[in-house]
Design a protein around this motif. Structure first.
Motif, short mmCIF file in Angstrom:
data_model
loop_
_atom_site.label_atom_id
_atom_site.label_comp_id
_atom_site.label_asym_id
_atom_site.label_seq_id
_atom_site.Cartn_x
_atom_site.Cartn_y
_atom_site.Cartn_z
N ILE A 161 83.35 118.13 2.00
CA ILE A 161 83.79 117.41 0.80
C ILE A 161 84.35 118.39 -0.23
O ILE A 161 84.31 118.14 -1.44
N SER A 162 84.84 119.52 0.26
CA SER A 162 85.38 120.55 -0.65
C SER A 162 86.58 119.98 -1.40
O SER A 162 87.43 119.31 -0.81
N GLU A 221 82.42 127.59 -11.49
CA GLU A 221 82.38 126.14 -11.26
C GLU A 221 82.63 125.82 -9.78
O GLU A 221 83.54 126.38 -9.16
N HIS A 222 81.81 124.95 -9.23
CA HIS A 222 81.99 124.51 -7.84
C HIS A 222 82.30 123.01 -7.88
O HIS A 222 81.51 122.23 -8.39
N ILE A 223 83.46 122.65 -7.33
CA ILE A 223 83.88 121.24 -7.41
C ILE A 223 83.84 120.60 -6.01
O ILE A 223 84.30 121.20 -5.04
N ILE A 224 83.28 119.40 -5.96
CA ILE A 224 83.26 118.67 -4.68
C ILE A 224 83.68 117.21 -4.91
O ILE A 224 83.59 116.70 -6.03
N TYR A 225 84.18 116.57 -3.85
CA TYR A 225 84.41 115.13 -3.92
C TYR A 225 83.07 114.44 -3.76
O TYR A 225 82.35 114.69 -2.80
N ASN A 226 82.75 113.55 -4.69
CA ASN A 226 81.42 112.95 -4.68
C ASN A 226 81.37 111.68 -3.83
O ASN A 226 81.00 110.62 -4.30
N LYS A 227 81.74 111.81 -2.57
CA LYS A 227 81.64 110.67 -1.67
C LYS A 227 81.35 111.20 -0.27
O LYS A 227 82.05 112.10 0.21
N ARG A 277 74.23 116.59 4.32
CA ARG A 277 74.01 117.53 3.22
C ARG A 277 75.18 118.53 3.18
O ARG A 277 75.70 118.92 4.21
N PHE A 278 75.53 118.91 1.96
CA PHE A 278 76.70 119.78 1.76
C PHE A 278 76.31 120.90 0.82
O PHE A 278 75.52 120.69 -0.11
N ASP A 279 76.87 122.10 1.06
CA ASP A 279 76.55 123.21 0.15
C ASP A 279 77.35 123.05 -1.15
O ASP A 279 78.14 122.10 -1.30
N LEU A 280 77.17 124.00 -2.07
CA LEU A 280 77.79 123.86 -3.40
C LEU A 280 79.30 123.71 -3.33
O LEU A 280 79.92 123.09 -4.19
N TYR A 290 79.63 121.61 -10.46
CA TYR A 290 78.38 122.33 -10.72
C TYR A 290 78.72 123.74 -11.21
O TYR A 290 79.52 124.45 -10.59
N LYS A 291 78.09 124.14 -12.32
CA LYS A 291 78.31 125.49 -12.85
C LYS A 291 77.12 126.35 -12.45
O LYS A 291 75.98 126.03 -12.80
N ASP A 292 77.37 127.42 -11.67
CA ASP A 292 76.24 128.25 -11.21
C ASP A 292 75.80 129.25 -12.29
O ASP A 292 76.40 129.30 -13.36
N GLU A 293 74.77 130.06 -11.96
CA GLU A 293 74.19 130.98 -12.97
C GLU A 293 75.24 131.97 -13.49
O GLU A 293 75.12 132.47 -14.61
N LYS A 294 76.25 132.26 -12.66
CA LYS A 294 77.27 133.22 -13.11
C LYS A 294 78.41 132.53 -13.86
O LYS A 294 79.40 133.15 -14.20
#
Ligand SMILES: Cc1cc2nc3c(=O)[nH]c(=O)nc-3n(C[C@H](O)[C@H](O)[C@H](O)COP(=O)(O)OP(=O)(O)OC[C@H]3O[C@@H](n4cnc5c(N)ncnc54)[C@H](O)[C@@H]3O)c2cc1C
Length: 483
Positions: A480-481, A433-439, A464-467, A426-430
């Motif tokens: 899931i960082s 990039e925030h990367i997470i394992y999608n599981k 639920r997980f933050d960015l 996910y690319k935030d407004e600034k």
């Protein structure tokens, strides 16, 4: 606009508790610091035994800080439902329990002088749909037959016209986080300790007692109270098949005039309201979590249902729904008590649960024990709902794998693979990039992006997980960082 709850935004956060950093030995361990766990801790305030409460994040950070914070016995058409399934006697017993919970909290607030914006208010049940008039009348008749004064209405105090409705007196609203933090502050002692940022990841039985493993330490205990909302430990008990999660969005909008009443309608779409200071809090667009993975659509629906498009806060909440509308409170094993399944009425039920749990632990008779017993027999309603529930569980798992909402994201977040593992970026407004394992570490469902709250949500069991992948809610015990 803020995407945290108004309660999280307006609480003084000075009272922090250290995380557990040694092995301890206690008589009673309470796992989970929401309304249930904290109320239970409070019930044992004057008990001589050693008691610990552990909370994996901060106190009240789960469902309890995200509700609309009504404390009422008027809960949609609960008495009609219970009357149909269990008969009048049990419907009355439920009513009696809810009334008792209201008295307990009102006494605690008064005797302990708890500053938690606790207010007496009238509760309204209404319909905007003429085909539901009979349903309202039925519920009113049952509530009146319990000896409660019910007053019919044609409009709500804020002048909204209704097709039919009624109100009852002496129900309450409060600030749940202020309440939770205060009752804990009043209950802490040398023998009664609270640990935040401490999660129990494994429970092992050892003779008549338990060994509970946190990430760094071991807690030995004779009795455990599982007050953790969604009991991840219970896979062997097939909990995910016996209950389902309902998700709703809530919004708070600034209003010129505030009123001391709370109201809920009897039909879908839900329109539940209450006021807090200069804000109108509205809940709408509720759905089984399996079918609620598109948060943006849910908020669009909320705006359409309520005509509210201007708001200062928006957030979501989940609650565990049972197939026969009764909470699950009681022993699931020797010395292991669970309390959950409040069907979106956890303030009164969490408080009532704390007194039931106290009696269970002290081997005392409790009139509600049987009603809420987790091992209660199957009834018609459960049998009808069971296959539907299995279907929705399966649906959410498969849906999470197909992840059909990808197209809604317009490339942000981006789903890809790094070193063979599914990740999302996910690319935030600034531009960061925030990367997470999608599981989801709980039961391996894929996650969906919640565009409203900027979180990663599991559509299966509500983790639920933050960015950056830190677990902020739900049954997952792991982050899931991407490392
Ligand atoms: C939209 C919506 C509106 C609602 N409004 C109302 C309302 O107006 N009135 C009402 O009565 N009810 C309401 N509810 C229901 C209410 O929010 C919940 O029923 C109630 O908060 C549940 O409380 P709890 O203590 O069981 O769970 P939680 O508050 O979720 O507490 C459980 C705690 O356990 C912790 N935990 C979990 N696993 C572990 C672990 N392994 N180790 C340590 N800690 C752990 C969690 O971090 C969490 O803090 C609403 C629900 C929804 C969905």
């Amino acid at each position: 606009m803020k995407n945290i709850s108004i309660w999280q935004d307006t609480v003084n956060d000075n009272n922090k508790y250290d995380e557990l950093n040694e092995n301890i030995d206690v008589d009673i361990l309470i796992i989970g610091g929401g309304i249930t766990g904290c109320s239970t801790f409070y019930q044992f305030k004057d008990d001589n035994r050693k008691i610990a409460l552990v909370e994996k994040n901060r106190l009240g950070s789960g469902s309890s800080s995200r509700s609309s914070a009504k404390i009422t016995f008027l809960q949609e058409d609960i008495y009609t439902k219970l009357n149909n399934i269990f008969g009048r006697e049990k419907a009355y017993l439920y009513y009696r329990g809810e009334k008792e919970a209201l008295k307990i909290i009102s006494d605690i607030v008064k005797n302990e002088k708890i500053d938690c914006d606790f207010k007496t208010s009238k509760s309204y049940l209404y319909t905007l749909d003429s085909s539901n008039i009979k349903k309202i009348e039925k519920e009113r008749d049952i509530v009146a037959s319990f000896g409660e004064k019910t007053t019919p209405i044609k409009k709500l105090p804020n002048n909204i016209k209704v097709e039919s409705g009624f109100y009852v007196n002496n129900t309450y609203t409060f600030h749940p986080l202020k309440y939770i933090k205060e009752i804990i502050r009043k209950s802490i002692s040398l023998n009664h300790r609270v640990y935040e940022n401490t999660k129990v990841i494994k429970i092992e039985k050892e003779g008549n007692s338990f060994k509970c493993y946190t990430e760094t330490n071991i807690i030995k205990t004779k009795k455990i109270v599982l007050a953790l909302h969604y009991p991840y430990f219970l896979l062997p008990y097939l909990m995910p098949l016996k209950c389902y999660l309902e998700k709703s969005f809530l919004v708070c909008s600034n209003v010129k005039k505030s009123y001391d009443f709370n109201a809920i309608n009897i039909e879908k779409p839900l329109k539940s309201i209450r006021y807090y200071n200069d804000y109108l809090l509205t809940v709408s667009s509720s759905a089984n979590l399996a079918f609620a993975s598109n948060s943006k659509k849910m908020v669009d629906d909320l705006e359409n249902n309520t005509n509210i498009t201007n708001y200062d806060y928006v957030w979501s909440n989940y609650d565990l729904m049972t197939l026969d509308h009764l909470p699950l409170i009681g022993y699931i094993d020797d010395n292991l008590i669970l309390s959950t399944g409040y069907n979106t009425w956890g303030n009164s039920n969490g408080i009532l649960a704390s007194t039931i749990i106290k009696d269970l632990i002290n081997n005392k008779y409790n009139i509600y024990k049987e009603l809420f017993d987790i091992r209660r027999a199957f009834n018609k309603q459960k049998l009808i709902n069971y296959p539907l529930n299995i279907f929705s569980n399966l649906y959410s798992f498969i849906d999470s794998k197909i992840n059909k909402n990808k197209s809604f994201y317009n490339g942000n977040p981006r789903f890809t693979r790094i070193d063979g593992k599914a990740v999302a970026i996910y690319k935030d407004e600034k531009g960061r990039e925030h990367i997470i394992y999608n599981k989801c570490p709980h039961l391996c469902c894929s996650l969906v992006f919640n565009e409203i709250e900027k979180t990663w949500d599991c559509p299966c069991h509500g983790s639920r997980f933050d960015l950056d992948g830190k677990c902020i809610m739900g049954p997952s015990n792991y982050d899931i960082s991407y490392k």
